[in-house]
Design a protein around this motif. Structure first.
Motif, PDB file in Angstrom:
ATOM      1  N   VAL A 433      60.163 -28.194 -26.657  1.00  0.00           N
ATOM      2  CA  VAL A 433      61.476 -28.733 -27.045  1.00  0.00           C
ATOM      3  C   VAL A 433      61.458 -30.252 -26.977  1.00  0.00           C
ATOM      4  CG1 VAL A 433      62.826 -26.718 -26.326  1.00  0.00           C
ATOM      5  CG2 VAL A 433      62.354 -28.557 -24.687  1.00  0.00           C
ATOM      6  N   LEU A 434      62.400 -30.815 -27.731  1.00  0.00           N
ATOM      7  CA  LEU A 434      62.739 -32.248 -27.621  1.00  0.00           C
ATOM      8  C   LEU A 434      64.052 -32.348 -26.871  1.00  0.00           C
ATOM      9  CD1 LEU A 434      62.280 -33.815 -31.192  1.00  0.00           C
ATOM     10  CD2 LEU A 434      60.982 -34.416 -29.154  1.00  0.00           C
ATOM     11  N   ILE A 435      64.169 -33.337 -26.002  1.00  0.00           N
ATOM     12  CA  ILE A 435      65.467 -33.610 -25.383  1.00  0.00           C
ATOM     13  C   ILE A 435      65.781 -35.077 -25.572  1.00  0.00           C
ATOM     14  CG2 ILE A 435      65.281 -31.739 -23.703  1.00  0.00           C
ATOM     15  CD1 ILE A 435      64.495 -33.804 -21.597  1.00  0.00           C
ATOM     16  N   THR A 436      67.055 -35.414 -25.509  1.00  0.00           N
ATOM     17  CA  THR A 436      67.460 -36.793 -25.742  1.00  0.00           C
ATOM     18  C   THR A 436      67.205 -37.668 -24.525  1.00  0.00           C
ATOM     19  OG1 THR A 436      69.704 -36.110 -25.184  1.00  0.00           O
ATOM     20  CG2 THR A 436      69.187 -36.315 -27.516  1.00  0.00           C
ATOM     21  N   GLU A 437      67.144 -38.941 -24.800  1.00  0.00           N
ATOM     22  CA  GLU A 437      66.796 -39.925 -23.778  1.00  0.00           C
ATOM     23  C   GLU A 437      67.760 -39.887 -22.607  1.00  0.00           C
ATOM     24  OE1 GLU A 437      66.059 -44.778 -23.503  1.00  0.00           O
ATOM     25  OE2 GLU A 437      66.918 -43.882 -25.310  1.00  0.00           O
ATOM     26  N   GLY A 442      68.683 -38.588 -16.854  1.00  0.00           N
ATOM     27  CA  GLY A 442      69.448 -37.906 -15.809  1.00  0.00           C
ATOM     28  C   GLY A 442      68.605 -36.927 -15.007  1.00  0.00           C
ATOM     29  N   MET A 443      67.592 -36.366 -15.639  1.00  0.00           N
ATOM     30  CA  MET A 443      66.749 -35.382 -14.954  1.00  0.00           C
ATOM     31  C   MET A 443      65.690 -36.029 -14.062  1.00  0.00           C
ATOM     32  SD  MET A 443      66.090 -32.716 -18.078  1.00  0.00           S
ATOM     33  CE  MET A 443      67.418 -31.785 -18.828  1.00  0.00           C
ATOM     34  N   ALA A 444      65.013 -37.048 -14.586  1.00  0.00           N
ATOM     35  CA  ALA A 444      63.861 -37.604 -13.868  1.00  0.00           C
ATOM     36  C   ALA A 444      64.024 -39.066 -13.493  1.00  0.00           C
ATOM     37  CB  ALA A 444      62.608 -37.431 -14.724  1.00  0.00           C
ATOM     38  N   GLY A 445      65.134 -39.679 -13.897  1.00  0.00           N
ATOM     39  CA  GLY A 445      65.297 -41.099 -13.604  1.00  0.00           C
ATOM     40  C   GLY A 445      64.613 -41.978 -14.625  1.00  0.00           C
ATOM     41  N   ASN A 446      63.462 -41.539 -15.097  1.00  0.00           N
ATOM     42  CA  ASN A 446      62.739 -42.247 -16.148  1.00  0.00           C
ATOM     43  C   ASN A 446      62.428 -41.225 -17.242  1.00  0.00           C
ATOM     44  OD1 ASN A 446      61.188 -43.822 -17.762  1.00  0.00           O
ATOM     45  ND2 ASN A 446      59.484 -44.081 -16.318  1.00  0.00           N
ATOM     46  N   ALA A 447      62.946 -41.454 -18.431  1.00  0.00           N
ATOM     47  CA  ALA A 447      62.848 -40.470 -19.503  1.00  0.00           C
ATOM     48  C   ALA A 447      61.415 -40.064 -19.785  1.00  0.00           C
ATOM     49  CB  ALA A 447      63.499 -41.019 -20.774  1.00  0.00           C
ATOM     50  N   GLU A 448      60.480 -41.009 -19.731  1.00  0.00           N
ATOM     51  CA  GLU A 448      59.090 -40.722 -20.083  1.00  0.00           C
ATOM     52  C   GLU A 448      58.459 -39.720 -19.116  1.00  0.00           C
ATOM     53  OE1 GLU A 448      55.159 -43.231 -21.567  1.00  0.00           O
ATOM     54  OE2 GLU A 448      56.754 -44.243 -20.439  1.00  0.00           O
ATOM     55  N   THR A 477      65.434 -40.073 -29.612  1.00  0.00           N
ATOM     56  CA  THR A 477      66.463 -41.120 -29.625  1.00  0.00           C
ATOM     57  C   THR A 477      67.037 -41.211 -31.028  1.00  0.00           C
ATOM     58  OG1 THR A 477      66.952 -43.462 -29.297  1.00  0.00           O
ATOM     59  CG2 THR A 477      64.753 -42.946 -30.091  1.00  0.00           C
ATOM     60  N   ALA A 478      68.327 -41.309 -31.081  1.00  0.00           N
ATOM     61  CA  ALA A 478      68.983 -41.429 -32.389  1.00  0.00           C
ATOM     62  C   ALA A 478      69.069 -42.867 -32.841  1.00  0.00           C
ATOM     63  CB  ALA A 478      70.384 -40.828 -32.324  1.00  0.00           C
ATOM     64  N   GLY A 479      68.656 -43.791 -31.983  1.00  0.00           N
ATOM     65  CA  GLY A 479      68.749 -45.209 -32.352  1.00  0.00           C
ATOM     66  C   GLY A 479      70.168 -45.617 -32.640  1.00  0.00           C
ATOM     67  N   ASN A 480      70.393 -46.190 -33.859  1.00  0.00           N
ATOM     68  CA  ASN A 480      71.741 -46.604 -34.265  1.00  0.00           C
ATOM     69  C   ASN A 480      72.376 -45.583 -35.194  1.00  0.00           C
ATOM     70  OD1 ASN A 480      71.659 -49.099 -32.897  1.00  0.00           O
ATOM     71  ND2 ASN A 480      70.352 -49.932 -34.523  1.00  0.00           N
ATOM     72  N   ALA A 481      71.841 -44.342 -35.162  1.00  0.00           N
ATOM     73  CA  ALA A 481      72.334 -43.335 -36.100  1.00  0.00           C
ATOM     74  C   ALA A 481      73.780 -42.992 -35.841  1.00  0.00           C
ATOM     75  CB  ALA A 481      71.479 -42.079 -36.008  1.00  0.00           C
ATOM     76  N   ALA A 485      74.383 -36.668 -32.564  1.00  0.00           N
ATOM     77  CA  ALA A 485      73.095 -36.889 -31.911  1.00  0.00           C
ATOM     78  C   ALA A 485      72.974 -38.308 -31.396  1.00  0.00           C
ATOM     79  CB  ALA A 485      71.960 -36.594 -32.877  1.00  0.00           C
ATOM     80  N   GLY A 486      73.760 -39.210 -31.966  1.00  0.00           N
ATOM     81  CA  GLY A 486      73.737 -40.581 -31.487  1.00  0.00           C
ATOM     82  C   GLY A 486      74.676 -40.795 -30.324  1.00  0.00           C
ATOM     83  N   SER A 487      75.510 -39.782 -30.001  1.00  0.00           N
ATOM     84  CA  SER A 487      76.513 -39.947 -28.960  1.00  0.00           C
ATOM     85  C   SER A 487      76.413 -38.900 -27.866  1.00  0.00           C
ATOM     86  CB  SER A 487      77.920 -39.869 -29.580  1.00  0.00           C
ATOM     87  OG  SER A 487      78.057 -40.775 -30.644  1.00  0.00           O
ATOM     88  N   PHE A 488      75.852 -37.702 -28.183  1.00  0.00           N
ATOM     89  CA  PHE A 488      75.849 -36.579 -27.252  1.00  0.00           C
ATOM     90  C   PHE A 488      74.420 -36.197 -26.859  1.00  0.00           C
ATOM     91  CE2 PHE A 488      79.518 -35.678 -30.197  1.00  0.00           C
ATOM     92  CZ  PHE A 488      80.488 -36.174 -29.335  1.00  0.00           C
ATOM     93  N   ASP A 489      74.305 -35.538 -25.687  1.00  0.00           N
ATOM     94  CA  ASP A 489      73.019 -34.978 -25.271  1.00  0.00           C
ATOM     95  C   ASP A 489      72.641 -33.845 -26.213  1.00  0.00           C
ATOM     96  OD1 ASP A 489      72.864 -36.714 -23.152  1.00  0.00           O
ATOM     97  OD2 ASP A 489      73.871 -35.350 -21.751  1.00  0.00           O
ATOM     98  N   SER A 490      71.346 -33.808 -26.573  1.00  0.00           N
ATOM     99  CA  SER A 490      70.907 -32.852 -27.586  1.00  0.00           C
ATOM    100  C   SER A 490      69.565 -32.245 -27.198  1.00  0.00           C
ATOM    101  CB  SER A 490      70.760 -33.539 -28.949  1.00  0.00           C
ATOM    102  OG  SER A 490      71.959 -34.179 -29.326  1.00  0.00           O
ATOM    103  N   VAL A 491      69.321 -31.020 -27.724  1.00  0.00           N
ATOM    104  CA  VAL A 491      68.052 -30.318 -27.546  1.00  0.00           C
ATOM    105  C   VAL A 491      67.610 -29.808 -28.910  1.00  0.00           C
ATOM    106  CG1 VAL A 491      66.893 -28.312 -26.526  1.00  0.00           C
ATOM    107  CG2 VAL A 491      68.520 -29.638 -25.165  1.00  0.00           C
ATOM    108  N   PHE A 492      66.300 -29.960 -29.204  1.00  0.00           N
ATOM    109  CA  PHE A 492      65.755 -29.507 -30.479  1.00  0.00           C
ATOM    110  C   PHE A 492      64.493 -28.697 -30.236  1.00  0.00           C
ATOM    111  CE2 PHE A 492      67.725 -33.671 -31.112  1.00  0.00           C
ATOM    112  CZ  PHE A 492      68.726 -33.338 -32.013  1.00  0.00           C
TER     113      PHE A 492
END
Length: 686
Positions: A433-437, A442-448, A477-481, A485-492
């Motif tokens: 899966v992909l998760i948003t930044e 929030g999960m690990a403190g550092n997204a990477e 990351t949605a960047g400036n989209a 997806a640019g405003s909410f947490d998302s999973v793909f």
């Protein structure tokens, strides 16, 4: 028959509606070529009235004035114009030279009105001026000449078209006695060439040089004294090869307008500068609107594949009401799920369903085979990709290390997502899966740090709770989209992974998003239009982009309209200045009419001036707008890293065109006023 014959000529001037003044009474005269006639009389006797009638400046009379057998009283405008150009030359007491024209241009004025080519008219004017002793004065202005020289220029102007009749109104009235004799010698020489010369004078000394003296009193001819005729000699002023008289051309009118504007250069520069402000403002507003629009479009295009278009079902396209009802019904035991706002295929692509997204949040309509076939039949569609997307309010979660992390946007991946959407890691494969930044932070403190970690994904799909454990392959990351997806947490996840997730729970995936691949990027917009035309909803990106673009256009046009008020002010300013110009040049207008200028020619000259003012205003406005755009973009780019003023050649062209049109419209009214001036009154104007 005499060359010029006057029969029973009467002239009346209205005093009141029922009362008229009888200025000329049964005048009977005839003249031949080669005569030098003096018409004398006291002030108010009618001699100037008679002169104006003979010269065709006044055509309202009773009786006949025959010139070469033609009654000028019956002439239409075209015939009267030809009469002034070919038959009549005027010499005025006050010279009536156009002050801002050179001596050469003053003399060529009559030929300019006849549209004779520049080389011919200059050669002819120089020939006549040389014969009158003005060879060294071609480029001087009238204010640089003596009174006698000015009158010689006036005589040259009268002779340049080689007319049959010369009418001189007090030709020596503004001259000293010595200069008067010189001018009278020239007039006598003109009569000796076989031309009919008619002088109006108070002076007995001037009359004594004539071959005929006609005395008028109280509108009646009281004496007609003939004297010995002049000795004829060769006509030194004759045109050897006459050209056909035409009408003032557009380019000749432009040249005359330029010469007129040059005389009041500083005033015209200020007018043009004032008009340019409105043009500049409008262009800058349009450039700003385009710049912002381009920025939004480029930002969105960075996050989507330009050859892919998105389609979603709507109630209009739903063919099976029962199926739609079953999809929309959520059991009471399941969490409330407003679905149908998915972020599938990149999160930006598919979220808001239609022009009214709020009304669609409770809809999540799957595609049927007929719908898919209909979309596949759209021209230029190379292939379709089926996907799924949903939007929930707290029912979907990711569990990591015993903690629940809610997300709102879920979707399956597609080629609509681009590499620019991947902040860390890579696109998911099977079981990933992909998760948003924001979620990863929030999960690990550092997204990477979430790359490679296992998480449990819990979904509520059409009232069914689905769950599965997957590895995080990348951070999205949605960047400036624009979009959820640019405003909410998302999973793909991939469509295959989602299908396996459904299969594990005894369910089948019902795709609610279709991606249409164009054969060429240039055909994408046509496909989007076809999707909308068939009643399907497009992507939230397109919907929101259209909304933003529409709002931006409205905002831009409002600002441009406010800026356009200055154009209205400019039009009033041009109108006022040209009215002033008509007053300042009233005598010049009278001269132009006397030497064969049509009303149309007068209008054309003044409209040409307004055209040039509009053109210069437009060009200046474009130049200033271009300069400000360049400077503004340099400053904005240094601060924000982008440009915001996108000025196009179309905007520049529209600005110039608008300036010219408004200026010409403003110039029509004073031009008409100038054209309607009475030549007699105009010539009397000081």
């Amino acid at each position: 028959m005499a060359f010029l014959e006057v029969n029973n000529l009467n002239k009346y001037y209205p005093i009141t509606d029922s009362e008229r003044f009888h200025a000329l009474k049964d005048v009977q005269l005839s003249f031949e070529k080669g005569e030098l006639v003096s018409i004398i009389g006291e002030s108010g006797s009618g001699k100037s009235t008679l002169m104006n009638l003979l010269g065709g400046l006044d055509s309202q009379f009773d009786g006949e004035i025959l010139v070469d057998g033609e009654n000028i009283g019956q002439f239409k405008e075209k015939e009267m114009v030809a009469f002034h150009k070919e038959k009549i030359g005027f010499i005025f007491q006050s010279f009536n030279l156009v002050p801002h024209l050179s001596i050469l241009d003053n003399v060529t004025l009559a030929m300019t009105l006849s549209n004779i080519d520049s080389k011919t008219r200059k050669a002819r004017a120089k020939e006549v001026l040389e014969q009158l002793g003005l060879k060294d004065h071609y480029q001087k202005k009238p204010n640089q000449l003596s009174g006698g020289q000015k009158q010689r220029v006036a005589i040259a102007r009268a002779l340049v078209n080689d007319p049959d009749i010369i009418i001189a109104d007090e030709p020596t009235g503004a001259l000293d006695s010595q200069t008067s004799d010189q001018v009278l010698d020239i007039i006598q020489d003109i009569a000796k060439t076989g031309k009919l010369v008619i002088m109006v004078t108070h002076s007995e000394r001037v009359a004594s040089r004539s071959t005929r003296i006609v005395t008028i009193d109280d509108g009646k001819i009281i004496n007609d004294e003939k004297r010995p005729p002049l000795q004829f000699h060769d006509n030194a002023f004759q045109i050897k090869e006459k050209q056909e008289n035409k009408n003032l051309s557009f380019f000749a009118a432009i040249r005359m307008a330029l010469l007129n504007m040059k005389e009041k250069l500083s005033r015209n520069i200020l007018i043009s500068l004032g008009g340019s402000i409105g043009i500049m403002s409008i262009i800058l507003m349009l450039a700003l609107g385009k710049g912002v629009n381009d920025y939004l479009t480029d930002t969105m295009n960075e996050n989507v594949n330009p050859i892919i278009s998105e389609a979603r079902m709507t109630e209009e396209t739903q063919s099976d009401t029962a199926a739609a009802a079953s999809v929309e019904t959520v059991p009471a035991t399941a969490p409330a799920q407003p679905s149908g706002m998915g972020g599938g295929g990149g999160g930006i692509g598919g979220t808001l369903l239609a022009d009214n997204p709020a009304a669609q949040m409770s809809k999540n309509i799957p595609f049927e085979e007929a719908n898919i076939a209909e979309l596949e039949a759209i021209p230029h569609v190379e292939k379709l990709e089926l996907s799924y997307a949903s939007f929930s309010m707290g029912s979907d979660t990711v569990v990591y290390e015993g903690e629940n992390y809610a997300f709102m946007n879920f979707g399956t991946t597609s080629e609509n997502m681009t590499d620019s959407n991947i902040l860390y890691g890579e696109f998911p494969d099977q079981g990933e899966v992909l998760i948003t930044e924001e979620m990863a932070d929030g999960m690990a403190g550092n997204a990477e740090d979430m790359i490679g970690e296992d998480v449990e994904v819990k979904l509520s799909v059409n009232g069914h709770a689905l769950t599965g454990t997957y590895t995080v392959s990348g951070i999205y990351t949605a960047g400036n989209a624009i979009g959820p997806a640019g405003s909410f947490d998302s999973v793909f996840m991939t469509m295959d992974t989602f299908a396996d997730m459904n299969a594990a729970n005894g369910l089948t995936v019902e795709p609610n998003v279709v991606y249409l691949y164009a054969d060429e990027a240039g055909n994408s917009q046509d496909i989007k239009d076809a999707i909308n035309g068939l009643g399907y909803a497009g992507s939230s990106t397109d919907t929101l982009a259209k909304t933003f673009t529409k709002m931006l256009d409205i905002f831009t046009y409002i600002l441009a309209g406010v800026a356009g008020i200055s154009l209205f002010v400019s039009a009033i300013m041009i109108l006022t200045v040209l009215y002033i110009s008509v007053v300042e040049r009233t005598q010049e207008i009278g001269v132009i009419k006397a030497i064969g200028g049509r009303n149309k020619d007068i209008r054309r000259i003044f409209v040409s001036e307004s055209f040039l003012i509009g053109l210069f205003s437009g060009l200046l406005g474009v130049a200033i707008a271009a300069l400000l755009s360049t400077v503004g973009n340099v400053i904005v780019e240094r601060i924000f890293g982008t440009t915001i003023l996108h000025m196009t050649p179309i905007y520049a062209l529209l600005g110039i065109l608008a300036s010219v049109i408004i200026s010409v419209i403003a110039g029509v009214f004073p031009a008409n006023k100038a054209a309607k001036l009475d030549p007699i009154e105009a010539l009397r104007h000081d």
